[in-house]
Design an enzyme around this catalytic site. Sequence first.
Site, PDB file in Angstrom:
ATOM      1  CB  THR A  44      22.665  40.494  35.972  1.00 20.68           C
ATOM      2  OG1 THR A  44      23.524  41.107  36.944  1.00 20.68           O
ATOM      3  CG2 THR A  44      22.451  39.046  36.369  1.00 20.68           C
ATOM      4  CB  THR A  45      25.361  45.038  34.269  1.00 17.47           C
ATOM      5  OG1 THR A  45      25.134  45.174  35.676  1.00 17.47           O
ATOM      6  CG2 THR A  45      25.431  46.423  33.650  1.00 17.47           C
ATOM      7  CE1 TYR A 107       8.330  33.403  39.531  1.00 12.39           C
ATOM      8  CE2 TYR A 107       8.714  31.089  39.059  1.00 12.39           C
ATOM      9  CZ  TYR A 107       7.844  32.126  39.322  1.00 12.39           C
ATOM     10  OH  TYR A 107       6.496  31.887  39.379  1.00 12.39           O
ATOM     11  CE1 TYR A 133      25.624  40.021  41.927  1.00  9.52           C
ATOM     12  CE2 TYR A 133      25.248  39.346  39.648  1.00  9.52           C
ATOM     13  CZ  TYR A 133      25.150  40.290  40.652  1.00  9.52           C
ATOM     14  OH  TYR A 133      24.564  41.507  40.380  1.00  9.52           O
ATOM     15  NE  ARG A 138      17.472  43.271  38.740  1.00 12.64           N
ATOM     16  CZ  ARG A 138      17.862  44.051  37.734  1.00 12.64           C
ATOM     17  NH1 ARG A 138      18.483  45.188  37.989  1.00 12.64           N
ATOM     18  NH2 ARG A 138      17.641  43.700  36.481  1.00 12.64           N
ATOM     19  CE  LYS A 161      28.251  42.073  41.113  1.00 14.35           C
ATOM     20  NZ  LYS A 161      27.760  42.191  39.717  1.00 14.35           N
ATOM     21  CB  ILE A 203      31.789  43.030  40.156  1.00 15.00           C
ATOM     22  CG1 ILE A 203      32.948  42.046  40.378  1.00 15.00           C
ATOM     23  CG2 ILE A 203      31.094  42.748  38.828  1.00 15.00           C
ATOM     24  CD1 ILE A 203      32.552  40.589  40.435  1.00 15.00           C
TER      25      ILE A 203
END
Length: 293
Positions: A44-45, A107, A133, A138, A161, A203
Amino acid sequence: MITGSLVALITPMLSSGAVDTKKLDDLIEFHIRSGTHGIVAVGTTGESSTLTTKEHADVIRQVVRTVNGRIPVIAGTGANATHEAIDLTLAAKEAGADACLLVTPYYNKPTQEGLFQHFKAIAEAVDIPQILYNVPGRTACDMSNETVIRLSKISNIVGVKDATGDLIRGKELIAAVAEDFAVYSGDDPTAVDLMLLGGKGNISVTANVVPTSVAKAAELAIAGDKASAYAADDLIKPLHTKLFVESNPIPVKWACSQLGLCDEAIRLPLTVLSEDKKATVKQAMMDAGAITV
């Protein structure tokens, strides 16, 4: 088992918005020289949510090719549609990634049973080590410890994660899963604490800016050297929070641009770091020793 400092690598872009493949290669070499233990590509980063499927697969292939087996490559392949996550995970396996990182669906807010079935389906479809993850801040989707424990019994689901920052919850999870199931931190401010509790790595967003320092802190924490791990982490603590003064990866991309590692360009709907936040991030970089002026 993949352990240590695993950078959540940014995806460098040109001002046109295209992926900057030259800077991507340069970033990989920078991290290998700096002692980073593994690379997470297009997590996502890495702006996975705004890359096309083709770009996503192309970046994974480039990272695997450039790393060339020198350190592990974990490919971000999560999606909020199970079929899309399977397609991306297949692409990562075909590219030669060592493992995949799969964020919880965002979502659509599945139930815990829906999460179990989602990750089970991906694991059964693609024979590659898979790391779950959980980042509810988020995704608006929180995967419970109980669901992680159920999933940990699937042979190619090898870790999680945990980006909740909840150390009590992290400690309980580490105690509940098998020794060969890795719990990684996804929260830089609490990463050393989680590794001292038995976590296998971090991470890290901060590792984009000070990779050597993050790797040192991770090595010390995993070795159980509490005092030295905290001392190493204290030097970079300003970055752990200031790299989130706006939505990730906005600040970290700007910070990397100040190091000459990439342009500050980012994909809409994200925008470059606001002028009034730049001094804050720059001061944190100075405090952490990333820059001197």
